[in-house]
Structures are given as C-alpha cells and as structure tokens.
Design a protein around this motif. Structure first.
Motif, short mmCIF file in Angstrom:
data_model
loop_
_atom_site.label_atom_id
_atom_site.label_comp_id
_atom_site.label_asym_id
_atom_site.label_seq_id
_atom_site.Cartn_x
_atom_site.Cartn_y
_atom_site.Cartn_z
N GLU A 80 42.70 29.47 30.43
CA GLU A 80 43.97 29.65 31.13
C GLU A 80 44.22 31.12 31.45
O GLU A 80 44.65 31.45 32.56
N VAL A 81 43.93 31.99 30.51
CA VAL A 81 44.12 33.42 30.74
C VAL A 81 43.17 33.90 31.84
O VAL A 81 43.58 34.67 32.73
N VAL A 82 41.94 33.46 31.80
CA VAL A 82 40.97 33.84 32.83
C VAL A 82 41.47 33.39 34.21
O VAL A 82 41.43 34.16 35.17
N ASN A 83 41.96 32.16 34.30
CA ASN A 83 42.44 31.67 35.59
C ASN A 83 43.61 32.48 36.12
O ASN A 83 43.77 32.63 37.33
N ARG A 84 44.42 33.02 35.22
CA ARG A 84 45.55 33.88 35.62
C ARG A 84 45.09 35.28 36.02
O ARG A 84 45.76 35.95 36.78
N SER A 85 43.98 35.73 35.44
CA SER A 85 43.61 37.14 35.50
C SER A 85 42.54 37.49 36.52
O SER A 85 42.53 38.60 37.05
N ILE A 86 41.65 36.57 36.79
CA ILE A 86 40.47 36.88 37.59
C ILE A 86 40.71 36.62 39.07
O ILE A 86 41.31 35.63 39.44
N ASP A 87 40.19 37.51 39.90
CA ASP A 87 40.14 37.28 41.34
C ASP A 87 38.82 36.56 41.60
O ASP A 87 37.75 37.17 41.57
N TRP A 88 38.89 35.28 41.83
CA TRP A 88 37.70 34.44 41.95
C TRP A 88 36.88 34.74 43.21
O TRP A 88 35.77 34.25 43.35
N ALA A 89 37.41 35.55 44.11
CA ALA A 89 36.67 35.93 45.31
C ALA A 89 35.97 37.28 45.14
O ALA A 89 35.26 37.72 46.03
N ASP A 90 36.14 37.91 44.00
CA ASP A 90 35.56 39.23 43.74
C ASP A 90 34.30 39.07 42.89
O ASP A 90 34.38 38.70 41.72
N GLU A 91 33.17 39.37 43.49
CA GLU A 91 31.90 39.14 42.78
C GLU A 91 31.75 40.05 41.56
O GLU A 91 31.14 39.65 40.56
N TRP A 92 32.28 41.28 41.61
CA TRP A 92 32.21 42.16 40.45
C TRP A 92 32.93 41.52 39.27
O TRP A 92 32.39 41.44 38.16
N GLN A 93 34.15 41.07 39.49
CA GLN A 93 34.92 40.46 38.41
C GLN A 93 34.24 39.19 37.91
O GLN A 93 34.21 38.92 36.71
N TYR A 94 33.66 38.42 38.82
CA TYR A 94 32.99 37.18 38.41
C TYR A 94 31.77 37.47 37.54
O TYR A 94 31.59 36.82 36.50
N ILE A 95 30.97 38.43 37.91
CA ILE A 95 29.80 38.79 37.10
C ILE A 95 30.24 39.25 35.71
O ILE A 95 29.70 38.81 34.70
N ARG A 96 31.23 40.15 35.67
CA ARG A 96 31.73 40.65 34.38
C ARG A 96 32.30 39.49 33.56
O ARG A 96 32.14 39.44 32.34
N LEU A 97 32.99 38.55 34.22
CA LEU A 97 33.53 37.39 33.51
C LEU A 97 32.42 36.58 32.84
O LEU A 97 32.53 36.22 31.67
#
Length: 136
Positions: A80-97
């Motif tokens: 739930e926190v990840v869904n609130r926090s992450i920009d799912w269109a940003d590949e940098w954030q997705y890789i780090r996630l």
C-alpha cells in the motif's frame, strides 16, 4: 547525538523522518506498535528515499532503515505504501523499487514484477522481464 560524527545524508534522512515522528529513525524496530498511519508515513519517507534518490549512500541508508522494520508489519503495509509513493511511469524508481523489495521483502517481489510486465513503458517492461528471469 553529535552531528559532527554522523554522515550528512543520514542526518538528512533522520530529519525527514522526524517530521513524521520524533526520533522515528531510532523507533523503526517498534514501528508495528505505532498508529498505522504514522507507521505508513514513516515507511513512505523511506520508500521515497530508497527509490527516488540518485545517491547510492542515501539509497543504502533508506534500504538499511527499512530492514529494521518488523517483517510482519512491513509485508502487510509495504504494498500500500509503495502504491502511494512510487511513480509507476518512472523507470528509475521502478528499478530501485525492485531492488529494495528484493532486499527487504522478497516474497512481495513477484507482485511488483508482474505490475511492470503490464507496463506500456518499454524500459519498465524490460526491467520486469530481467528481474523475473533472475527469480528462477
């Protein structure tokens, strides 16, 4: 605490956490005993630092802090926190996630890989494929 002896990035992280909960950095092991919204907000700060930051020291500090959170609580509220926090269109954030999830809650990794497999962003889709291939 003598700020002269603490890494400046750690001080920055502590300051951000203290805005949510005083001494949050020292209270991570008991986050499961805090009100849920406060705990989720603390985790949100850590997820943001772990996934948005460009500096490896900051990323590592946030990942290490997340590892201090009780695992049962973490696995319950992390998605739930990840869904609130992450920009799912940003590949940098997705890789780090995916990297942080593999470290702190590997049982949840497949959920986030699957989400990336459905992305229309080619880089995110490729990252999801790569992480899926490493799971087998």
């Amino acid at each position: 605490m003598d700020s002269q002896l603490v890494d400046p990035y750690e001080l920055q992280l502590r300051k951000a956490l203290n805005k949510v909960l005083p001494d949050a950095y020292k209270s991570l092991k008991t986050l499961d005993q805090m009100p849920i919204e406060i705990g989720m907000n603390v985790l949100g700060v850590l997820v943001n630092y772990a996934c948005e930051s460009q500096n490896i020291t900051v990323i590592t500090l946030a990942r290490d802090a997340i590892k201090k959170i009780p695992l049962k609580w973490l696995t319950q509220y992390y998605p739930e926190v990840v869904n609130r926090s992450i920009d799912w269109a940003d590949e940098w954030q997705y890789i780090r996630l995916l990297e942080v999830t593999r470290e702190v809650a590997p049982e949840l990794l497949k959920v986030f890989i699957d989400r990336g497999l459905f992305s229309e962003n080619d880089e995110i889709h490729e990252t999801a494929e790569y992480f899926r291939s490493k799971q087998n």
